[in-house]
Design a protein around this motif. Structure first.
Motif, short mmCIF file in Angstrom:
data_model
loop_
_atom_site.label_atom_id
_atom_site.label_comp_id
_atom_site.label_asym_id
_atom_site.label_seq_id
_atom_site.Cartn_x
_atom_site.Cartn_y
_atom_site.Cartn_z
N LYS A 353 -16.91 -1.83 24.88
CA LYS A 353 -15.55 -2.08 25.35
C LYS A 353 -14.51 -1.81 24.25
CE LYS A 353 -16.89 -5.66 28.70
NZ LYS A 353 -16.73 -7.09 29.09
N SER A 354 -14.83 -2.26 23.05
CA SER A 354 -13.88 -2.08 21.95
C SER A 354 -13.60 -0.61 21.70
CB SER A 354 -14.42 -2.75 20.68
OG SER A 354 -13.54 -2.53 19.60
N ASP A 355 -14.64 0.21 21.74
CA ASP A 355 -14.45 1.65 21.53
C ASP A 355 -13.62 2.26 22.66
OD1 ASP A 355 -16.41 2.15 19.19
OD2 ASP A 355 -17.62 1.07 20.66
N MET A 356 -13.86 1.80 23.88
CA MET A 356 -13.11 2.34 25.00
C MET A 356 -11.62 1.98 24.90
SD MET A 356 -15.87 1.57 28.05
CE MET A 356 -15.02 2.44 29.36
N MET A 357 -11.32 0.76 24.43
CA MET A 357 -9.92 0.36 24.26
C MET A 357 -9.28 1.09 23.08
SD MET A 357 -8.83 -1.36 26.65
CE MET A 357 -7.23 -1.42 25.85
N GLN A 358 -10.04 1.27 22.02
CA GLN A 358 -9.51 2.02 20.88
C GLN A 358 -9.15 3.44 21.31
OE1 GLN A 358 -12.20 2.15 17.54
NE2 GLN A 358 -10.66 2.99 16.14
N ALA A 359 -10.03 4.07 22.07
CA ALA A 359 -9.78 5.43 22.56
C ALA A 359 -8.59 5.45 23.52
CB ALA A 359 -11.02 5.98 23.25
N LEU A 360 -8.45 4.40 24.34
CA LEU A 360 -7.34 4.36 25.28
C LEU A 360 -5.99 4.31 24.55
CD1 LEU A 360 -7.16 2.41 28.57
CD2 LEU A 360 -5.29 2.19 26.95
N LEU A 361 -5.90 3.45 23.54
CA LEU A 361 -4.65 3.37 22.76
C LEU A 361 -4.36 4.70 22.07
CD1 LEU A 361 -5.02 -0.19 21.19
CD2 LEU A 361 -3.47 0.49 23.03
#
Length: 489
Positions: A353-361
């Motif tokens: 999840k953290s990677d997905m949010m980092q990529a989203l930002l």
């Protein structure tokens, strides 16, 4: 002198008072509903929006008011009682994507670009208003009787609040129905989109004596929210630019005179016109999903609180081959592809999840970088780009944006730049002088990885567009076969 700013935005209506020290005091914030009755449809209740504005007026008891509107959102109402005959169709709504695509295939794009300075895109009001004329039976009935009124939300508010059926030139420039060079409704554009020009409001300046509001206050400013934010950032000379991170991310750069790109990309728009003064122009470009993408991810359960996505231990995702393309409601400037949809690319079993949010930002920042690059090619930014909005408070996002923007950033201390622009445009009409210095701090650009990151993101975006084009082409073929058509485009 109690000067109030009322920002009627995409998700809420906020009222603020301008203090004697030049700061804004929040008074009231009221959310409103958005409904999604069908894929691509985004609607609001015009009466709810108006009621929230009235509650804000009561709460602030002002002498003078500046009112911001959502821009391209529009509706129809009965001239006799002011009652809406349909929901507000939001600027995010893309129900008319097939209409604008058909007009493009018919060769209408150059006419719209030449007259209005805008591409054929459902983002703008014209095709939405045309949709109302075709799909809301009451609209045709009222038009035949001479009782139909059509327009953006500001015209509806002003009609009901002041009794004057008017819009301002900056808002009108976002409809695809106004000729940029004359500031008047264009008969050919209205005919193209099926909009009866006699049902549209009068076009006037963004500031001046715009009428009396309930309670006795004067409306002295009415303008699109993004242009209000541009003014709030103190962008008063050519080359001054800003990015506002709200539901979407909106970039504007003041040009002063009209700058016309050769093809759709950053768009010419009216910045403002003060009463008795010439029109001031700007360039405009938008990323459709910014905070809306973050909120969507939160609803999916990818994070719990905003503090948890303000810093990441891992190196940037784009440097690890992971990207997110925030095309959840299509791609805006400079690509203008409403059929594209969002996607994560390059995920592996080790990503969470953290990677997905980092990529989203990062994806929001990279899309903003695309808009800034396209705008820079037409009008060089003369000073650091001023940024505001919710995402400007995210430390990781701002740092990453500074690495892909290609320019220094000025992080405004006050996040309510739309309201600030409204308040000071109103205050200046009474002879008040705005302080020259603005609280905030400089974020220096670090472009060491900019080219490689923008290149990797371009590849991800192209992959998303290719998939969307393939999918939409296949769907059209299936639909044609199922309806018995011999033609497969």
């Amino acid at each position: 002198m109690r000067i109030a700013a009322i920002d009627q935005g995409t998700t809420s209506t906020r009222a603020m008072l301008l203090g004697p020290d030049g700061t804004l005091k929040p008074v009231l914030a009221l959310p409103h509903a958005q409904t999604y009755p069908a894929p691509g449809h985004v609607e609001q209740d015009g009466e709810e929006l108006l009621a929230n504005i009235l509650r804000c007026l009561e709460a602030v008891a002002p002498h003078a008011v500046g009112l911001a509107n959502q821009g391209e959102s529009c509706l129809a109402w009965d001239a006799r009682d002011g009652r809406p005959i349909c929901p507000v169709i939001s600027w995010q709504d893309d129900r008319t994507a097939d209409v604008t695509a058909a007009l493009a295939r018919d060769g209408a794009g150059p006419l719209v670009m030449t007259r209005a300075g805008l591409p054929l895109d459902p983002y703008f009001s014209a095709s939405k208003i045309g949709w109302i004329m075709r799909h809301v039976p009451k609209a045709a009935e009222l038009a035949a009787q001479g009782h139909l009124r059509l327009g953006t939300t500001d015209a509806f508010f002003r009609d009901r609040l002041t009794g004057r059926f008017e819009t301002d030139i900056a808002t009108a420039s976002r409809t695809s129905l106004m000729a940029l060079e004359t500031g008047r409704w264009d008969a050919d554009l209205c005919a193209l989109f099926g909009v009866p020009v006699e049902c549209l409001p009068a076009i006037g300046p963004t500031s001046g004596d715009l009428g009396q509001l309930p309670g006795g206050a004067r409306l002295v400013v009415s303008i699109v929210d993004q242009q209000a934010a541009l003014y709030g950032h103190g962008c008063d000379r050519p080359g001054a630019g800003k990015v506002t991170f709200g539901t979407g991310a909106f970039v504007q750069c003041l040009t002063g005179v009209l700058v016309r790109p050769d093809r759709p990309g950053p768009l010419p728009t009216v910045a403002w016109q003060k009463a008795g003064e010439p029109v001031t122009y700007a360039l405009d470009g938008g990323v459709y999903a910014a905070a809306s993408a973050v909120n969507w991810a939160r609803e999916l359960g990818l994070f719990d609180d905003f503090a948890g996505i303000s810093a990441f231990d891992a190196v940037p995702c784009i440097d690890r081959g992971v990207a997110f393309v925030p095309a959840l409601v299509g791609l805006g400037c400079p690509h203008w592809n409403r059929t594209a949809r969002g996607a994560w690319l390059g995920l592996s079993l080790s990503d969470g999840k953290s990677d997905m949010m980092q990529a989203l930002l990062e994806g929001i920042a990279l899309r903003t970088g695309e808009v800034l690059s396209a705008m820079q090619a037409l009008c060089r930014f003369a000073r650091p780009i001023s940024i505001d909005g919710g995402l400007s408070r995210n430390g990781y996002f701002v740092r990453f944006l500074s690495e892909v923007a290609g320019n220094d950033l000025f992080l405004a201390e006050d996040t309510e730049q739309t309201a600030m622009g409204l308040a000071w445009m109103a205050a200046e009409s009474f002879g008040m002088t705005r302080p020259e210095s603005r609280p905030g701090h400089l974020v220096k650009a670090d472009s060491a990885f900019r080219i490689s990151r923008m290149g990797a993101f371009a590849a991800a975006r192209k992959a998303v567009e290719d998939f969307s084009n393939s999918f939409n082409g296949s769907n059209r073929a299936v639909n044609n076969r199922s309806s018995g058509s011999d033609i497969v485009p």
